[in-house]
Write a protein that holds these residues in place. Structure first.
Motif, PDB file in Angstrom:
ATOM      1  N   GLU A 166      -7.662 106.486   2.281  1.00  0.00           N
ATOM      2  CA  GLU A 166      -7.554 106.464   0.824  1.00  0.00           C
ATOM      3  C   GLU A 166      -8.847 105.967   0.164  1.00  0.00           C
ATOM      4  N   GLN A 167      -8.992 106.381  -1.102  1.00  0.00           N
ATOM      5  CA  GLN A 167     -10.027 105.829  -1.957  1.00  0.00           C
ATOM      6  C   GLN A 167      -9.361 104.903  -2.961  1.00  0.00           C
ATOM      7  N   LEU A 168     -10.139 104.360  -3.880  1.00  0.00           N
ATOM      8  CA  LEU A 168      -9.699 103.229  -4.683  1.00  0.00           C
ATOM      9  C   LEU A 168      -8.327 103.414  -5.337  1.00  0.00           C
ATOM     10  N   LEU A 169      -8.165 104.424  -6.163  1.00  0.00           N
ATOM     11  CA  LEU A 169      -6.947 104.538  -6.955  1.00  0.00           C
ATOM     12  C   LEU A 169      -5.732 104.806  -6.076  1.00  0.00           C
ATOM     13  N   GLU A 170      -5.910 105.605  -5.036  1.00  0.00           N
ATOM     14  CA  GLU A 170      -4.831 105.866  -4.088  1.00  0.00           C
ATOM     15  C   GLU A 170      -4.508 104.611  -3.268  1.00  0.00           C
ATOM     16  N   TRP A 171      -5.542 103.835  -2.944  1.00  0.00           N
ATOM     17  CA  TRP A 171      -5.372 102.581  -2.194  1.00  0.00           C
ATOM     18  C   TRP A 171      -4.461 101.624  -2.973  1.00  0.00           C
ATOM     19  N   LEU A 172      -4.705 101.519  -4.270  1.00  0.00           N
ATOM     20  CA  LEU A 172      -3.879 100.637  -5.092  1.00  0.00           C
ATOM     21  C   LEU A 172      -2.410 101.048  -5.030  1.00  0.00           C
ATOM     22  N   GLU A 173      -2.147 102.334  -5.204  1.00  0.00           N
ATOM     23  CA  GLU A 173      -0.765 102.815  -5.240  1.00  0.00           C
ATOM     24  C   GLU A 173      -0.074 102.688  -3.879  1.00  0.00           C
ATOM     25  N   LYS A 174      -0.791 103.046  -2.822  1.00  0.00           N
ATOM     26  CA  LYS A 174      -0.178 103.122  -1.498  1.00  0.00           C
ATOM     27  C   LYS A 174      -0.016 101.769  -0.829  1.00  0.00           C
ATOM     28  N   TYR A 175      -1.021 100.894  -1.000  1.00  0.00           N
ATOM     29  CA  TYR A 175      -1.029  99.638  -0.252  1.00  0.00           C
ATOM     30  C   TYR A 175      -0.946  98.389  -1.133  1.00  0.00           C
ATOM     31  N   THR A 176      -1.810  98.329  -2.159  1.00  0.00           N
ATOM     32  CA  THR A 176      -1.968  97.079  -2.895  1.00  0.00           C
ATOM     33  C   THR A 176      -0.723  96.699  -3.678  1.00  0.00           C
ATOM     34  N   PHE A 177      -0.238  97.603  -4.504  1.00  0.00           N
ATOM     35  CA  PHE A 177       0.890  97.247  -5.361  1.00  0.00           C
ATOM     36  C   PHE A 177       2.146  96.876  -4.560  1.00  0.00           C
ATOM     37  N   PRO A 178       2.506  97.625  -3.508  1.00  0.00           N
ATOM     38  CA  PRO A 178       3.665  97.192  -2.708  1.00  0.00           C
ATOM     39  C   PRO A 178       3.469  95.818  -2.068  1.00  0.00           C
ATOM     40  N   ALA A 179       2.251  95.546  -1.580  1.00  0.00           N
ATOM     41  CA  ALA A 179       1.999  94.235  -0.965  1.00  0.00           C
ATOM     42  C   ALA A 179       2.124  93.110  -1.992  1.00  0.00           C
ATOM     43  N   GLU A 180       1.617  93.350  -3.194  1.00  0.00           N
ATOM     44  CA  GLU A 180       1.618  92.301  -4.210  1.00  0.00           C
ATOM     45  C   GLU A 180       3.025  92.033  -4.744  1.00  0.00           C
ATOM     46  N   ARG A 181       3.911  93.009  -4.648  1.00  0.00           N
ATOM     47  CA  ARG A 181       5.293  92.808  -5.095  1.00  0.00           C
ATOM     48  C   ARG A 181       5.938  91.619  -4.386  1.00  0.00           C
ATOM     49  N   ARG A 182       5.589  91.395  -3.128  1.00  0.00           N
ATOM     50  CA  ARG A 182       6.225  90.343  -2.325  1.00  0.00           C
ATOM     51  C   ARG A 182       5.883  88.941  -2.825  1.00  0.00           C
ATOM     52  N   PHE A 183       4.869  88.831  -3.683  1.00  0.00           N
ATOM     53  CA  PHE A 183       4.440  87.507  -4.148  1.00  0.00           C
ATOM     54  C   PHE A 183       5.295  86.975  -5.283  1.00  0.00           C
ATOM     55  N   ALA A 184       6.339  87.722  -5.635  1.00  0.00           N
ATOM     56  CA  ALA A 184       7.368  87.157  -6.514  1.00  0.00           C
ATOM     57  C   ALA A 184       8.125  86.043  -5.801  1.00  0.00           C
ATOM     58  N   ASP A 185       8.059  86.030  -4.481  1.00  0.00           N
ATOM     59  CA  ASP A 185       8.716  85.013  -3.665  1.00  0.00           C
ATOM     60  C   ASP A 185       7.734  83.861  -3.415  1.00  0.00           C
ATOM     61  N   PRO A 186       7.968  82.688  -3.996  1.00  0.00           N
ATOM     62  CA  PRO A 186       7.027  81.577  -3.822  1.00  0.00           C
ATOM     63  C   PRO A 186       6.808  81.173  -2.369  1.00  0.00           C
ATOM     64  N   ALA A 187       7.831  81.314  -1.536  1.00  0.00           N
ATOM     65  CA  ALA A 187       7.668  80.952  -0.128  1.00  0.00           C
ATOM     66  C   ALA A 187       6.692  81.888   0.569  1.00  0.00           C
ATOM     67  N   HIS A 188       6.791  83.170   0.270  1.00  0.00           N
ATOM     68  CA  HIS A 188       5.849  84.133   0.839  1.00  0.00           C
ATOM     69  C   HIS A 188       4.435  83.837   0.345  1.00  0.00           C
ATOM     70  N   ALA A 189       4.302  83.580  -0.953  1.00  0.00           N
ATOM     71  CA  ALA A 189       2.984  83.279  -1.515  1.00  0.00           C
ATOM     72  C   ALA A 189       2.370  82.057  -0.847  1.00  0.00           C
ATOM     73  N   ALA A 190       3.177  81.033  -0.619  1.00  0.00           N
ATOM     74  CA  ALA A 190       2.662  79.806  -0.003  1.00  0.00           C
ATOM     75  C   ALA A 190       2.219  80.042   1.433  1.00  0.00           C
ATOM     76  N   GLU A 191       2.980  80.834   2.179  1.00  0.00           N
ATOM     77  CA  GLU A 191       2.620  81.103   3.578  1.00  0.00           C
ATOM     78  C   GLU A 191       1.318  81.889   3.662  1.00  0.00           C
ATOM     79  N   VAL A 192       1.175  82.921   2.819  1.00  0.00           N
ATOM     80  CA  VAL A 192      -0.054  83.720   2.841  1.00  0.00           C
ATOM     81  C   VAL A 192      -1.235  82.888   2.356  1.00  0.00           C
ATOM     82  N   ALA A 193      -1.039  82.070   1.333  1.00  0.00           N
ATOM     83  CA  ALA A 193      -2.136  81.252   0.798  1.00  0.00           C
ATOM     84  C   ALA A 193      -2.676  80.294   1.854  1.00  0.00           C
TER      85      ALA A 193
END
Length: 442
Positions: A96-123
């Motif tokens: 993928e290139q930039l715009l496709e990368w965002l749709e395919k990978y970035t946005f789904p990954a960032e959705r999980r950070f609504a969970d504070p426990a997940h955010a803390a573990e990754v941080a």
């Protein structure tokens, strides 16, 4: 040592081959300071003195702890000027290139950070990866979720790191599950600034993801936040990919250029840093220089996404502040050594040359300068925060073999940046204390 002096428990020292910069080697032949057998004296987490070991050892009070790293190089901690902590788990995702990368990978990954426990573990994992690679200061993106910012600041604070981050602002052209509003983005960012900015070594960055994902109203409010809170940062993306540039032109026909979109919203100036900046013209570069706006050069992600080749020579000629960014997760390594490696290759393809001295300057004092932090970090001047990395030129059999054949310091530094990675990082210290490898729990 002076046998009659009283031990100062706030005092410590580290001995080894010391390399740091007092200026930019691209402009000053005497910018690099080198002590083949050097001593760095630390008091209360700050540099007290740096110089030849033979002279400084005699000044130390009896009993002062001295970490002996002779045979290794001691440099200021690396400064990563652009990285995405929520993308840790999508590094090395194919294609993928930039715009496709965002749709395919970035946005789904960032959705999980609504969970504070997940955010803390990754941080926590993210901060440890930075330290493992010798990076002690970073400007990092979080997600739209305020809890993602809390998690990263908390992890960095526990490790005493200097860290810049902020809530991502996105109120259009993104999934509903990551969308805020102009008003909510402003209010949540303001609350986070009041909670975190200036605590210990933590600094807040107003963070519109990039112009296409914020309405004009949100962009204006981001500029307002930047103006209302002196000392905060602003970070975003600029002119990374041709398709992105064309999209911005369609969304903003009133603007002269992509950069002009940000300027119209009050988002240029001191402590504003834009990643990539590949597809700019000289009018844009001069405007960045005139306003003190900085660029983060992200070579590994630019190659990985096929975005283009950054023009470092022209940025320097026009006086733009430039630092290096790993840009994980489109960037493929947390290692600033590997990022220097890729920077060298990008510039080779662009018909330019990057010396080892310039590369290490970009990763230390240059990065600090681009973030307006060079009064606090970036070299071993007295009074600076004592963040440093210890690099082992014999960390792997190939490094050892190649380093043994080097005749000059410049050649040894070049070998380290071309062949080195996290294995070359023998130790990382934050405010003078060991931060990697971690001390065993008491």
């Amino acid at each position: 040592m002076n046998p009659t002096a009283t031990t100062d428990i706030r005092l410590s020292a580290v001995r080894g081959e010391i390399v740091h910069f007092i200026a930019d080697p691209a402009h000053d032949a005497h910018a690099l300071e080198h002590f083949a057998d050097g001593l760095l004296i630390v008091r209360d987490g700050h540099v007290a003195e740096c110089g030849p070991a033979a002279e400084l050892l005699a000044k130390l009070p009896a009993g002062t702890p001295v970490a002996d790293h002779r045979g290794k190089l001691i440099l200021p901690g690396f400064v990563d000027t652009h990285v995405h902590y929520p993308q840790t788990d999508i590094i090395a995702s194919h294609g993928e290139q930039l715009l496709e990368w965002l749709e395919k990978y970035t946005f789904p990954a960032e959705r999980r950070f609504a969970d504070p426990a997940h955010a803390a573990e990754v941080a926590a994992f993210f901060c440890d990866q930075l330290l493992k690679n010798g990076t002690t200061t970073a400007a990092a993106f979080a997600t739209v979720h305020p809890a993602s910012v809390d998690a990263l600041f908390t992890a960095a604070q526990r490790r005493r790191m200097r860290l810049i981050t902020g809530k991502v602002l996105m109120d259009r052209n993104c999934p509903d599950f990551l969308r805020d509003t102009a008003a909510s983005g402003y209010a949540e960012s303001k609350a986070l600034i009041e909670r975190w900015h200036g605590r210990d070594r933590l600094l807040y960055a107003v963070t519109p993801r990039f112009a296409p994902t914020s309405t004009p109203a949100q962009m204006r409010l981001a500029g307002r936040l930047f103006a209302e809170h002196p000392g905060v940062f602003l970070q975003s993306h600029l002119a990374e990919n041709r398709g992105e540039v064309d999209w911005v032109a369609q969304l903003h026909p009133e603007a002269r250029s992509y950069l002009d979109v940000y300027e119209r919203c009050g988002q240029l100036g001191m402590r504003a840093v834009y990643a990539h900046c590949i597809w700019l013209d000289d009018t844009d570069r001069r405007r960045m220089a005139d306003t003190g706006t900085a660029i983060s050069f992200c070579p590994t992600s630019n190659l990985f996404l096929g975005s283009g080749l950054f023009d470092l020579r022209r940025a320097r000629e026009l006086g733009v502040r430039v630092g290096l960014g790993t840009d994980v997760g489109a960037g493929t390594s947390f290692s600033m050594l590997q990022t220097m490696n890729e920077a060298y290759k990008v510039l080779q393809l662009a018909g330019q040359s990057l010396s080892a001295a310039s590369a290490f300057h970009l990763a230390t004092l240059g990065g600090a300068h681009s973030l307006y932090l060079d009064d606090r970090i970036g070299n071993f001047a007295a009074g600076k925060e004592a963040d440093f990395v210890v690099l082992d030129p014999r960390a792997t059999p190939l490094l050892a073999r190649r380093s043994a054949a080097c005749a000059t310091l410049d050649e040894r530094l070049f070998v380290l940046m071309m062949l080195g990675d996290d294995r070359a990082v023998a130790a990382t210290h934050v405010l003078g204390r060991p931060a990697w490898p971690r001390a065993p729990a008491a």
